[in-house]
Design an enzyme around this catalytic site. Structure first.
Site, PDB file in Angstrom:
ATOM      1  N   ASN A  69      77.276  66.141  86.673  1.00  0.00           N
ATOM      2  CA  ASN A  69      76.409  67.052  85.939  1.00  0.00           C
ATOM      3  C   ASN A  69      77.255  67.949  85.042  1.00  0.00           C
ATOM      4  OD1 ASN A  69      73.895  66.246  87.173  1.00  0.00           O
ATOM      5  ND2 ASN A  69      74.564  67.320  89.027  1.00  0.00           N
ATOM      6  N   CYS A  78      71.313  58.746  87.765  1.00  0.00           N
ATOM      7  CA  CYS A  78      71.014  59.269  86.432  1.00  0.00           C
ATOM      8  C   CYS A  78      70.373  58.123  85.650  1.00  0.00           C
ATOM      9  CB  CYS A  78      72.280  59.765  85.742  1.00  0.00           C
ATOM     10  SG  CYS A  78      71.978  60.543  84.140  1.00  0.00           S
ATOM     11  N   ASN A  80      68.479  57.656  82.801  1.00  0.00           N
ATOM     12  CA  ASN A  80      68.637  57.386  81.370  1.00  0.00           C
ATOM     13  C   ASN A  80      70.061  56.965  81.028  1.00  0.00           C
ATOM     14  OD1 ASN A  80      66.007  57.742  80.307  1.00  0.00           O
ATOM     15  ND2 ASN A  80      66.211  59.957  80.481  1.00  0.00           N
ATOM     16  N   GLY A 216      65.504  60.559  83.527  1.00  0.00           N
ATOM     17  CA  GLY A 216      65.005  59.299  84.054  1.00  0.00           C
ATOM     18  C   GLY A 216      64.633  59.368  85.518  1.00  0.00           C
TER      19      GLY A 216
END
Length: 272
Positions: A69, A78, A80, A216
């Site tokens: 992050n 994650c 996307n 996502g």
């Protein structure tokens, strides 16, 4: 971090404005650590991103992914970024499907046609200890004002179903819920309302990143939470600040389909 690496090639990508820096460490010594992720995440003095993804070699899949992050903390999933990297690897190999190893498991991705990329994010988990929560409780209606729903997509999510997601003070309420004591590992936070048949409007506060245009794993968690509540069917369209994404709750997992973009390539120069 490998202090001998003075130049680190990277790619900038995004899915619906949810943006990433991607570093390819395949065949190379490790170059990325939490301190580097924080430096690169700075949108004024660095590159800027919501998450940083590291590509590494894998014996079990086409590539292994590790996610940081923006605050340097790890994330097991994650969505996307996974779609963006899947599109890149498919272009690199000429394949129309790939497998990506993450801390959430091995995820299948495929070319969905029309420039779209789909990834199977695996099954949602709804047991309180799997999310995880600090105590046993009903994950469909948490004992928090607004009775949100908790879901794990490899990372924790807290979804509030509200009258108007646009009216929520996301910058105020997001960090308060992220750090709620019920979530020992913090949580991603979503505010969502039903915008039509099998259509949801969602806004996102991401753990370790803040307000993002899309997410996502959050999209998968919200679609699943809304399905559990009987608000939508198994095929859902989510309207995010960055655009629309499609979610399908299938027998083999939750499939997410949407566009990706490879914006530019660059080189990060490490101060000596």
């Amino acid at each position: 971090m490998n202090t001998r690496a003075t130049q680190i090639p990277f790619m900038k990508m995004h899915g619906l404005g949810n943006d990433f820096v991607v570093v390819d460490e395949r065949g190379r010594a490790p170059m990325v650590d939490a301190a580097l992720a924080v430096a690169m995440a700075d949108r004024h003095r660095g590159v800027g991103f919501d998450q940083l993804a590291v590509m590494r070699g894998s014996e079990a899949a086409d590539v292994r992914l590790v996610f940081y992050n923006a605050d340097g903390s790890f994330s097991a999933a994650c969505g996307n970024a996974t779609r963006c990297i899947a599109r890149y690897v498919m272009g690199e190999t000429g394949q129309d499907s790939v497998r990506l190893q993450t801390d959430h498991g091995i995820l299948a991705a495929r070319d969905a046609g029309g420039g779209l990329t789909a990834v199977n994010m695996g099954h949602a988990r709804t047991d309180w200890h799997a999310i995880p929560l600090a105590q046993e409780c009903d994950t469909l209606h948490l004992p928090i004002d607004g009775t949100p729903t908790a879901t794990s997509m490899g990372n924790p999510h807290c979804s509030f179903f509200v009258t108007d997601a646009e009216a929520v003070e996301l910058a105020v309420q997001g960090p308060q819920i992220e750090h709620h004591p019920l979530f020992p590992q913090r949580t991603n936070v979503q505010f969502v309302h039903v915008a039509g048949k099998d259509t949801l409007r969602m806004r996102v506060w991401e753990r370790g990143a803040g307000i993002t245009l899309a997410s996502g794993s959050s999209s998968c968690a919200v679609a699943h939470a809304a399905w559990r509540r009987g608000l939508v069917g198994r095929d859902v369209t989510l309207r995010l600040d960055g655009g629309e994404i499609g979610i399908r709750i299938a027998e083999d997992g939750i499939w997410m389909t949407g566009p990706t973009a490879h914006v530019f390539d660059g080189v990060w120069r490490v101060a000596s």
